[in-house]
Each structure stands twice: as C-alpha cells, then as structure tokens.
Scaffold this active site. Structure first.
Site, short mmCIF file in Angstrom:
data_model
loop_
_atom_site.label_atom_id
_atom_site.label_comp_id
_atom_site.label_asym_id
_atom_site.label_seq_id
_atom_site.Cartn_x
_atom_site.Cartn_y
_atom_site.Cartn_z
CG ASP A 67 4.90 2.82 7.31
OD1 ASP A 67 4.00 3.26 6.56
OD2 ASP A 67 4.68 1.94 8.17
CG HIS A 80 -3.79 -0.46 6.18
ND1 HIS A 80 -3.78 -0.39 7.55
CD2 HIS A 80 -2.77 0.34 5.77
CE1 HIS A 80 -2.81 0.43 7.93
NE2 HIS A 80 -2.19 0.89 6.87
CG ASP A 131 0.86 -1.26 7.54
OD1 ASP A 131 1.76 -2.08 7.77
OD2 ASP A 131 1.03 -0.02 7.56
CG HIS A 186 -0.30 0.09 2.54
ND1 HIS A 186 0.57 -0.86 3.03
CD2 HIS A 186 -0.39 1.04 3.51
CE1 HIS A 186 0.99 -0.50 4.23
NE2 HIS A 186 0.43 0.66 4.54
#
Ligand SMILES: [Zn+2]
Ligand SMILES: [Zn+2]
Length: 273
Positions: free
Chosen positions: A34, A107, A177, A30
């Site tokens: 980060d 997410h 995530d 995604h």
C-alpha cells in the site's frame, strides 16, 4: 518530491493536475504494497511521456532490491535512469534549499520516517532603512539582501544595517506505518506539520500494538509533547472510511490543531517570522 506511492497514486495525481513529471525524488517509508505499488506504473508513464531526467528513489533496507526488481521484470526500457538510495537512521540528504533526514520507525518490516527541513531563510529587508541610508532602489538592494556590503556616496552600508536576523525554514515530518514512539520526539520538536499514520482509534490500542500501527490518541500525545504546530492524520483503517469522528475525538483530547487527511487536500504552511 513524493512521499510513498500507493496503488492509484498516479491516477490521483492526474485528477489533481499536480503533474508528476517534475518529481525528482520518491521517498518510501517501507515496502508494504500500500506504500509502493504505485511506483512501477508511475515510472512507466514517466517514460512514455519522454522523461530523460534521473529519478531518485530513497528508502530503507531493500530499496536497492526493489529498484533492481523493477528493472529485471521488464522496466529496463525506461528512458531515464533510476537511482536507489538506502537511507540509514539519522542520515541526511542535501538538496538545494532544504534537506531530508531519515529516522527509524517501528513497523513489522524495516521502515523509516522523514524530516523535511528548509534551510534558514534570509532576514527581512528593511526598505525604509535602506532608503534612509541613501541606498537607491535597485541592484544594491539585492546585494545587501544577499549579505554584501555596498558603497553609497563614499560610505559603506553593511547588510546587517538593513537586513534582519535569518528566519528559520519550515519543517515537515512524515511517518509511514509505525507504532507511535517517543523516539520520534527529537525529530518532531517544533515541526510546522506532522503527517502521521493513524490507523486506529484508542479502543483498538491492542490491535495497533499487535500490528505495529498507531492510534490517533498516541500520535496526538506525541504532537502535543513535541510542540508540533499542525497534525495531519492519514492511513486510517477502512473501518473509519465513512466516519473519522472517533479518530478526531481521540486526538483532540490531547492536541487541538489536528485534521484527518482527505484526497486532494492542500494545506498552506506559513513561514515563521
Ligand atoms: Zn505497512
Ligand atoms: Zn500501510
């Protein structure tokens, strides 16, 4: 292959001496910073070092925009082409000897996980049996191993006589995530390794649900149910930066073979017999 590319990824690869010029595909889960901030610098270094081979970047929705933006803001001078590939849920990309399947994760932005699966491996070659059948060691051995039939002293020797059943390849699941969802079970089934985010420990379950992240316990529960062989937890919250015991303790209540990833960690994934 590189899965996600956070800030500092390039520097870590240099320290690890893993080399990055050989990377031909980057798989992004995604577009949170980060997981992607390392891409521009990496591309630039590849270009400086004279790369000419194409680089393929896979990702969910916005991967096209992401790559286009890198070009527009000044990376047009790259000496190699970059191709963006948007992966849909369940889509499979074939490579030589393995495939990568994307699957939906959950997410706060569009996100996907990846299942890397090796093709079937040829069965084991029974050398003793081949010699017994009069096959001389050498090129005929490789022919038989490839599935061909050979002639020895006027008689046929088939591959099936000296080669065992094909062996399953290894599979590795990587999720970025996401909340830990039962929807992952079909992809996790019997996986050799699952590399999963594990941002929080169990006492932070509410926070995990609110921010759409996983807890170590929930991930371990899924690993157990899917018969995963090894679980590797990563993407842990900075609150556990000096001590990951709470995460491991939560996970081990449900699943024994689990570790928290560390920088430069290497693991060996044995072939199944
Ligand atoms: Zn994120
Ligand atoms: Zn993240």
């Amino acid at each position: 292959m590189l899965f996600d590319c956070g800030e500092g990824a390039q520097r870590q690869m240099m320290k690890a001496r893993s080399g990055f010029m050989d990377i031909s595909a980057i798989f992004l889960t995604h577009f949170h910073a980060d997981h992607t901030l390392g891409v521009p610098g990496l591309l630039q270094t590849m270009s400086f070092q004279g790369r000419t081979e194409a680089l393929h970047i896979y990702g969910p929705e916005f991967v096209g925009e992401f790559c286009a933006l890198l070009n527009q803001i000044g990376y047009l001078s790259l000496g190699f082409p970059v191709f963006a590939h948007q992966m849909k849920h369940d889509e499979v990309v074939r490579f030589k000897g393995y495939s990568v399947q994307a699957f939906r994760t959950f997410h706060s932005v569009p996100s996907i996980g990846y299942a890397l699966k090796e093709d079937l491996k040829p069965g084991r070659f029974n050398k003793a049996r081949a010699l017994e059948l009069g096959v001389p060691e050498g090129p005929l051995f490789s022919k038989l191993h490839r599935g061909e039939t050979v002639m020895v002293g006027g008689r046929q020797v088939t591959s099936a006589e000296v080669v065992g059943e094909p062996r399953p390849g290894r599979n590795i699941i990587y999720t970025g995530d996401t909340i830990a969802s039962e929807a992952f079970l079909p992809y996790l089934q019997g996986a050799d390794v699952w590399i999963s985010e594990s941002t929080y420990s169990e006492d932070m379950t509410d926070k995990a649900a609110e921010t759409l992240h996983s807890t170590a316990g929930a991930v371990a529960e899924l690993a157990f149910r899917a018969g995963v062989k090894q679980l590797i937890l990563t993407h842990v919250s900075s609150r556990y930066s000096t001590d990951t015991t709470p995460l491991l303790e939560d996970a081990k209540k449900r699943f024994e073979n689990v570790v928290v990833a560390e920088d430069f960690m290497e693991i060996e994934i044995p072939m199944t017999d």
